[in-house]
Write a protein that holds these residues in place. Structure first.
Motif, mmCIF file in Angstrom:
data_model
loop_
_atom_site.group_PDB
_atom_site.id
_atom_site.type_symbol
_atom_site.label_atom_id
_atom_site.label_comp_id
_atom_site.label_asym_id
_atom_site.label_seq_id
_atom_site.Cartn_x
_atom_site.Cartn_y
_atom_site.Cartn_z
ATOM 1 N N GLU A 230 0.832 -1.214 0.000
ATOM 2 C CA GLU A 230 0.000 0.000 0.000
ATOM 3 C C GLU A 230 0.864 1.261 0.000
ATOM 4 O O GLU A 230 0.622 2.188 -0.772
ATOM 5 N N GLU A 231 1.857 1.284 0.859
ATOM 6 C CA GLU A 231 2.731 2.456 0.934
ATOM 7 C C GLU A 231 3.506 2.646 -0.369
ATOM 8 O O GLU A 231 3.652 3.764 -0.851
ATOM 9 N N TYR A 232 3.961 1.558 -0.935
ATOM 10 C CA TYR A 232 4.720 1.645 -2.181
ATOM 11 C C TYR A 232 3.831 2.153 -3.315
ATOM 12 O O TYR A 232 4.213 3.043 -4.077
ATOM 13 N N LEU A 233 2.627 1.591 -3.426
ATOM 14 C CA LEU A 233 1.724 2.013 -4.495
ATOM 15 C C LEU A 233 1.325 3.473 -4.349
ATOM 16 O O LEU A 233 1.276 4.212 -5.337
ATOM 17 N N GLU A 234 1.046 3.911 -3.131
ATOM 18 C CA GLU A 234 0.684 5.317 -2.910
ATOM 19 C C GLU A 234 1.836 6.245 -3.272
ATOM 20 O O GLU A 234 1.609 7.346 -3.744
ATOM 21 N N SER A 235 3.042 5.805 -3.062
ATOM 22 C CA SER A 235 4.211 6.640 -3.370
ATOM 23 C C SER A 235 4.575 6.637 -4.851
ATOM 24 O O SER A 235 5.225 7.563 -5.316
ATOM 25 N N HIS A 236 4.179 5.600 -5.586
ATOM 26 C CA HIS A 236 4.653 5.438 -6.957
ATOM 27 C C HIS A 236 3.554 5.333 -8.007
ATOM 28 O O HIS A 236 3.859 5.076 -9.176
ATOM 29 N N TYR A 237 2.293 5.541 -7.653
ATOM 30 C CA TYR A 237 1.201 5.334 -8.608
ATOM 31 C C TYR A 237 1.308 6.246 -9.836
ATOM 32 O O TYR A 237 0.799 5.929 -10.895
ATOM 33 N N ARG A 238 2.000 7.372 -9.721
ATOM 34 C CA ARG A 238 2.135 8.305 -10.851
ATOM 35 C C ARG A 238 3.089 7.784 -11.932
ATOM 36 O O ARG A 238 3.084 8.287 -13.046
ATOM 37 N N ASP A 239 3.884 6.800 -11.596
ATOM 38 C CA ASP A 239 4.883 6.251 -12.517
ATOM 39 C C ASP A 239 4.192 5.395 -13.577
ATOM 40 O O ASP A 239 3.652 4.333 -13.278
ATOM 41 N N CYS A 240 4.224 5.861 -14.815
ATOM 42 C CA CYS A 240 3.580 5.145 -15.933
ATOM 43 C C CYS A 240 4.216 3.780 -16.194
ATOM 44 O O CYS A 240 3.584 2.902 -16.773
ATOM 45 N N SER A 241 5.463 3.616 -15.800
ATOM 46 C CA SER A 241 6.152 2.349 -16.073
ATOM 47 C C SER A 241 6.168 1.412 -14.856
ATOM 48 O O SER A 241 6.894 0.429 -14.845
ATOM 49 N N LEU B 228 -3.785 -1.010 -7.562
ATOM 50 C CA LEU B 228 -3.141 0.112 -8.237
ATOM 51 C C LEU B 228 -4.169 0.884 -9.064
ATOM 52 O O LEU B 228 -4.185 2.119 -9.051
ATOM 53 N N THR B 229 -5.042 0.173 -9.749
ATOM 54 C CA THR B 229 -6.095 0.832 -10.527
ATOM 55 C C THR B 229 -7.010 1.635 -9.609
ATOM 56 O O THR B 229 -7.359 2.779 -9.922
ATOM 57 N N GLU B 230 -7.393 1.072 -8.464
ATOM 58 C CA GLU B 230 -8.226 1.807 -7.506
ATOM 59 C C GLU B 230 -7.549 3.098 -7.053
ATOM 60 O O GLU B 230 -8.187 4.151 -6.990
ATOM 61 N N ILE B 231 -6.289 3.009 -6.722
ATOM 62 C CA ILE B 231 -5.551 4.181 -6.255
ATOM 63 C C ILE B 231 -5.475 5.235 -7.357
ATOM 64 O O ILE B 231 -5.733 6.420 -7.120
ATOM 65 N N ARG B 232 -5.136 4.804 -8.545
ATOM 66 C CA ARG B 232 -5.029 5.742 -9.657
ATOM 67 C C ARG B 232 -6.370 6.411 -9.960
ATOM 68 O O ARG B 232 -6.434 7.620 -10.185
ATOM 69 N N VAL C 41 -9.487 6.723 -20.412
ATOM 70 C CA VAL C 41 -10.923 7.004 -20.555
ATOM 71 C C VAL C 41 -11.717 5.699 -20.532
ATOM 72 O O VAL C 41 -12.741 5.595 -19.849
ATOM 73 N N LYS C 42 -11.239 4.694 -21.264
ATOM 74 C CA LYS C 42 -11.926 3.400 -21.316
ATOM 75 C C LYS C 42 -11.985 2.753 -19.928
ATOM 76 O O LYS C 42 -13.035 2.281 -19.487
ATOM 77 N N LEU C 43 -10.856 2.745 -19.232
ATOM 78 C CA LEU C 43 -10.786 2.153 -17.896
ATOM 79 C C LEU C 43 -11.654 2.921 -16.909
ATOM 80 O O LEU C 43 -12.408 2.324 -16.133
#
Length: 138
Positions: free
Chosen positions: A37-48, A81-85, A116-118
């Protein structure tokens, strides 16, 4: 002793060793759910961002991390990750006048059409419709 019995015995030894290792870490090491959770919250902006990157940076194998995370919360890491984004996308859509491609890029999606689709699939509304209905809510 057959090859299967040998492999099953080795598997049991590895599982026991891993369990003892993580038990020895005790309270000083957050559980896998919290670490992810902490990792995803810190890195969700990273497209890769990939599962391999998450696992590698947290010191786990992909297989182990995915299985342990799903067991702890019932979701896959990609679902979370999708939920966070999408949570952060909703915030941007309601609080800013960013263009859709800017929102997509700000929450980790390079492809605006995919975003948009997602978004539409997950919320039942297109990002524009969501923005119109929720604009400037606090």
């Amino acid at each position: 002793m057959s090859k299967q019995e040998t492999l099953a015995g080795l598997r049991n030894i590895l599982l026991q060793t891993a369990q003892e290792y993580f038990n020895a870490q005790g309270i000083s090491c957050p559980d896998i759910y919290t670490q992810v959770e902490e990792y995803l919250e810190s890195h969700y902006r990273d497209c890769s961002l990939t599962i391999q990157a998450v696992a590698g940076n947290l010191g786990f194998t992909n297989t182990y991390l995915c299985a342990a995370y799903k067991k702890s919360c019932g979701k896959t890491i990609n679902q979370r990750l999708t939920e966070i984004r999408l949570f952060h996308a909703k915030e941007l859509l309601t609080a800013t006048s960013c263009k859709l491609y800017e929102v997509a890029n700000n929450v980790g999606y390079q492809d605006g059409k995919y975003f948009v689709k997602l978004f539409t699939r997950e919320t039942g509304l297109s990002p524009r419709e969501y923005q119109r209905r929720h604009a400037y809510e606090e």
